[in-house]
Design a protein around this motif. Structure first.
Motif, PDB file in Angstrom:
ATOM      1  N   LEU A  61     -33.324  58.485  74.818  1.00  0.00           N
ATOM      2  CA  LEU A  61     -33.889  57.246  74.288  1.00  0.00           C
ATOM      3  C   LEU A  61     -34.065  56.222  75.410  1.00  0.00           C
ATOM      4  O   LEU A  61     -35.128  55.614  75.551  1.00  0.00           O
ATOM      5  CB  LEU A  61     -32.998  56.685  73.176  1.00  0.00           C
ATOM      6  N   ARG A  62     -33.032  56.061  76.211  1.00  0.00           N
ATOM      7  CA  ARG A  62     -33.103  55.098  77.311  1.00  0.00           C
ATOM      8  C   ARG A  62     -34.149  55.516  78.343  1.00  0.00           C
ATOM      9  O   ARG A  62     -34.892  54.681  78.866  1.00  0.00           O
ATOM     10  CB  ARG A  62     -31.737  54.950  77.957  1.00  0.00           C
ATOM     11  N   PHE A  63     -34.218  56.807  78.654  1.00  0.00           N
ATOM     12  CA  PHE A  63     -35.211  57.304  79.607  1.00  0.00           C
ATOM     13  C   PHE A  63     -36.625  57.039  79.098  1.00  0.00           C
ATOM     14  O   PHE A  63     -37.489  56.598  79.854  1.00  0.00           O
ATOM     15  CB  PHE A  63     -35.008  58.799  79.878  1.00  0.00           C
ATOM     16  N   ASN A  64     -36.881  57.314  77.827  1.00  0.00           N
ATOM     17  CA  ASN A  64     -38.220  57.099  77.275  1.00  0.00           C
ATOM     18  C   ASN A  64     -38.615  55.619  77.318  1.00  0.00           C
ATOM     19  O   ASN A  64     -39.760  55.289  77.652  1.00  0.00           O
ATOM     20  CB  ASN A  64     -38.321  57.651  75.859  1.00  0.00           C
ATOM     21  N   ARG A  65     -37.695  54.732  77.000  1.00  0.00           N
ATOM     22  CA  ARG A  65     -37.970  53.290  77.109  1.00  0.00           C
ATOM     23  C   ARG A  65     -38.282  52.908  78.552  1.00  0.00           C
ATOM     24  O   ARG A  65     -39.211  52.153  78.832  1.00  0.00           O
ATOM     25  CB  ARG A  65     -36.782  52.481  76.616  1.00  0.00           C
ATOM     26  N   PHE A  66     -37.465  53.435  79.454  1.00  0.00           N
ATOM     27  CA  PHE A  66     -37.633  53.171  80.882  1.00  0.00           C
ATOM     28  C   PHE A  66     -39.005  53.648  81.367  1.00  0.00           C
ATOM     29  O   PHE A  66     -39.725  52.925  82.059  1.00  0.00           O
ATOM     30  CB  PHE A  66     -36.494  53.864  81.636  1.00  0.00           C
ATOM     31  N   MET A  67     -39.398  54.858  80.978  1.00  0.00           N
ATOM     32  CA  MET A  67     -40.693  55.393  81.392  1.00  0.00           C
ATOM     33  C   MET A  67     -41.842  54.588  80.790  1.00  0.00           C
ATOM     34  O   MET A  67     -42.858  54.374  81.455  1.00  0.00           O
ATOM     35  CB  MET A  67     -40.816  56.870  81.006  1.00  0.00           C
ATOM     36  N   ASN A  68     -41.702  54.133  79.555  1.00  0.00           N
ATOM     37  CA  ASN A  68     -42.746  53.293  78.963  1.00  0.00           C
ATOM     38  C   ASN A  68     -42.929  52.015  79.777  1.00  0.00           C
ATOM     39  O   ASN A  68     -44.057  51.578  80.004  1.00  0.00           O
ATOM     40  CB  ASN A  68     -42.417  52.957  77.504  1.00  0.00           C
ATOM     41  N   GLU A  69     -41.829  51.420  80.223  1.00  0.00           N
ATOM     42  CA  GLU A  69     -41.909  50.226  81.066  1.00  0.00           C
ATOM     43  C   GLU A  69     -42.630  50.536  82.376  1.00  0.00           C
ATOM     44  O   GLU A  69     -43.495  49.779  82.812  1.00  0.00           O
ATOM     45  CB  GLU A  69     -40.508  49.691  81.366  1.00  0.00           C
ATOM     46  N   ILE A  70     -42.277  51.641  82.996  1.00  0.00           N
ATOM     47  CA  ILE A  70     -42.891  52.021  84.271  1.00  0.00           C
ATOM     48  C   ILE A  70     -44.381  52.294  84.080  1.00  0.00           C
ATOM     49  O   ILE A  70     -45.207  51.841  84.871  1.00  0.00           O
ATOM     50  CB  ILE A  70     -42.179  53.251  84.872  1.00  0.00           C
ATOM     51  N   MET A  71     -44.737  52.997  83.034  1.00  0.00           N
ATOM     52  CA  MET A  71     -46.134  53.329  82.803  1.00  0.00           C
ATOM     53  C   MET A  71     -46.963  52.085  82.456  1.00  0.00           C
ATOM     54  O   MET A  71     -48.147  52.029  82.766  1.00  0.00           O
ATOM     55  CB  MET A  71     -46.241  54.403  81.729  1.00  0.00           C
ATOM     56  N   ARG A  72     -46.323  51.103  81.847  1.00  0.00           N
ATOM     57  CA  ARG A  72     -46.980  49.827  81.563  1.00  0.00           C
ATOM     58  C   ARG A  72     -47.126  48.990  82.825  1.00  0.00           C
ATOM     59  O   ARG A  72     -47.976  48.121  82.915  1.00  0.00           O
ATOM     60  CB  ARG A  72     -46.156  49.029  80.556  1.00  0.00           C
ATOM     61  N   GLY A  73     -46.232  49.226  83.772  1.00  0.00           N
ATOM     62  CA  GLY A  73     -46.301  48.511  85.033  1.00  0.00           C
ATOM     63  C   GLY A  73     -45.362  47.333  85.153  1.00  0.00           C
ATOM     64  O   GLY A  73     -45.444  46.573  86.113  1.00  0.00           O
ATOM     65  N   SER A  74     -44.467  47.151  84.190  1.00  0.00           N
ATOM     66  CA  SER A  74     -43.521  46.038  84.296  1.00  0.00           C
ATOM     67  C   SER A  74     -42.236  46.339  83.550  1.00  0.00           C
ATOM     68  O   SER A  74     -42.237  47.023  82.532  1.00  0.00           O
ATOM     69  CB  SER A  74     -44.135  44.756  83.730  1.00  0.00           C
ATOM     70  N   THR A  75     -41.140  45.827  84.101  1.00  0.00           N
ATOM     71  CA  THR A  75     -39.852  45.912  83.416  1.00  0.00           C
ATOM     72  C   THR A  75     -39.395  44.488  83.160  1.00  0.00           C
ATOM     73  O   THR A  75     -39.517  43.620  84.026  1.00  0.00           O
ATOM     74  CB  THR A  75     -38.794  46.655  84.261  1.00  0.00           C
ATOM     75  N   ASN A  76     -38.908  44.236  81.983  1.00  0.00           N
ATOM     76  CA  ASN A  76     -38.491  42.885  81.604  1.00  0.00           C
ATOM     77  C   ASN A  76     -36.982  42.801  81.452  1.00  0.00           C
ATOM     78  O   ASN A  76     -36.486  42.224  80.510  1.00  0.00           O
ATOM     79  CB  ASN A  76     -39.172  42.476  80.292  1.00  0.00           C
ATOM     80  N   ARG A  77     -36.276  43.401  82.377  1.00  0.00           N
ATOM     81  CA  ARG A  77     -34.815  43.355  82.317  1.00  0.00           C
ATOM     82  C   ARG A  77     -34.255  43.283  83.727  1.00  0.00           C
ATOM     83  O   ARG A  77     -34.963  43.505  84.696  1.00  0.00           O
ATOM     84  CB  ARG A  77     -34.258  44.553  81.568  1.00  0.00           C
ATOM     85  N   ASN A  78     -32.986  42.972  83.820  1.00  0.00           N
ATOM     86  CA  ASN A  78     -32.363  42.858  85.134  1.00  0.00           C
ATOM     87  C   ASN A  78     -31.129  43.745  85.264  1.00  0.00           C
ATOM     88  O   ASN A  78     -30.376  43.625  86.207  1.00  0.00           O
ATOM     89  CB  ASN A  78     -32.002  41.408  85.444  1.00  0.00           C
ATOM     90  N   SER A  79     -30.934  44.647  84.318  1.00  0.00           N
ATOM     91  CA  SER A  79     -29.785  45.542  84.343  1.00  0.00           C
ATOM     92  C   SER A  79     -30.282  46.987  84.255  1.00  0.00           C
ATOM     93  O   SER A  79     -31.034  47.327  83.341  1.00  0.00           O
ATOM     94  CB  SER A  79     -28.873  45.225  83.153  1.00  0.00           C
ATOM     95  N   PHE A  80     -29.854  47.802  85.224  1.00  0.00           N
ATOM     96  CA  PHE A  80     -30.295  49.184  85.286  1.00  0.00           C
ATOM     97  C   PHE A  80     -29.099  50.103  85.478  1.00  0.00           C
ATOM     98  O   PHE A  80     -28.138  49.751  86.155  1.00  0.00           O
ATOM     99  CB  PHE A  80     -31.266  49.397  86.456  1.00  0.00           C
ATOM    100  N   LEU A  81     -29.193  51.294  84.913  1.00  0.00           N
ATOM    101  CA  LEU A  81     -28.197  52.328  85.163  1.00  0.00           C
ATOM    102  C   LEU A  81     -28.455  52.920  86.543  1.00  0.00           C
ATOM    103  O   LEU A  81     -29.582  52.856  87.055  1.00  0.00           O
ATOM    104  CB  LEU A  81     -28.296  53.422  84.101  1.00  0.00           C
TER     105      LEU A  81
END
Length: 91
Positions: free
Chosen positions: A11-31
């Motif tokens: 679930l987390r990977f899919n969210r992460f990939m959606n952010e990358i494919m969109r071209g932006s991440t709106n968070r400041n905490s990463f595993l």
């Protein structure tokens, strides 16, 4: 460090990939594995025309790996090497 169950990781990977494919991440905490993937992506020289298609195929491969028991997602460069994709690293 306590590892998440495969379902949560996927679930987390899919969210992460959606952010990358969109071209932006709106968070400041990463595993740690997310940071590793971001650094790996930065090091891979992906042509803009192939980028989305490659990232979709990569996401499917990671999904299969996690379903088979992998604890963390495969790096993109490892996926490309495993599948014989041409890979160039930035100098």
């Amino acid at each position: 460090m306590l590892l998440a169950d495969p379902e949560t990781t996927l679930l987390r990977f899919n969210r992460f990939m959606n952010e990358i494919m969109r071209g932006s991440t709106n968070r400041n905490s990463f595993l740690p594995w997310e940071i590793e993937i971001l650094l790996d992506l930065d090091g891979c020289d992906l042509s803009p025309t192939r980028r989305l298609d490659l990232l979709r195929r990569y996401r499917k491969a990671v999904q299969r790996d996690i379903e088979r028991g992998a604890e963390t997602p495969l790096r993109l460069s490892d996926y490309m090497a495993r599948n014989g994709s041409s890979r160039r690293r930035k100098s």
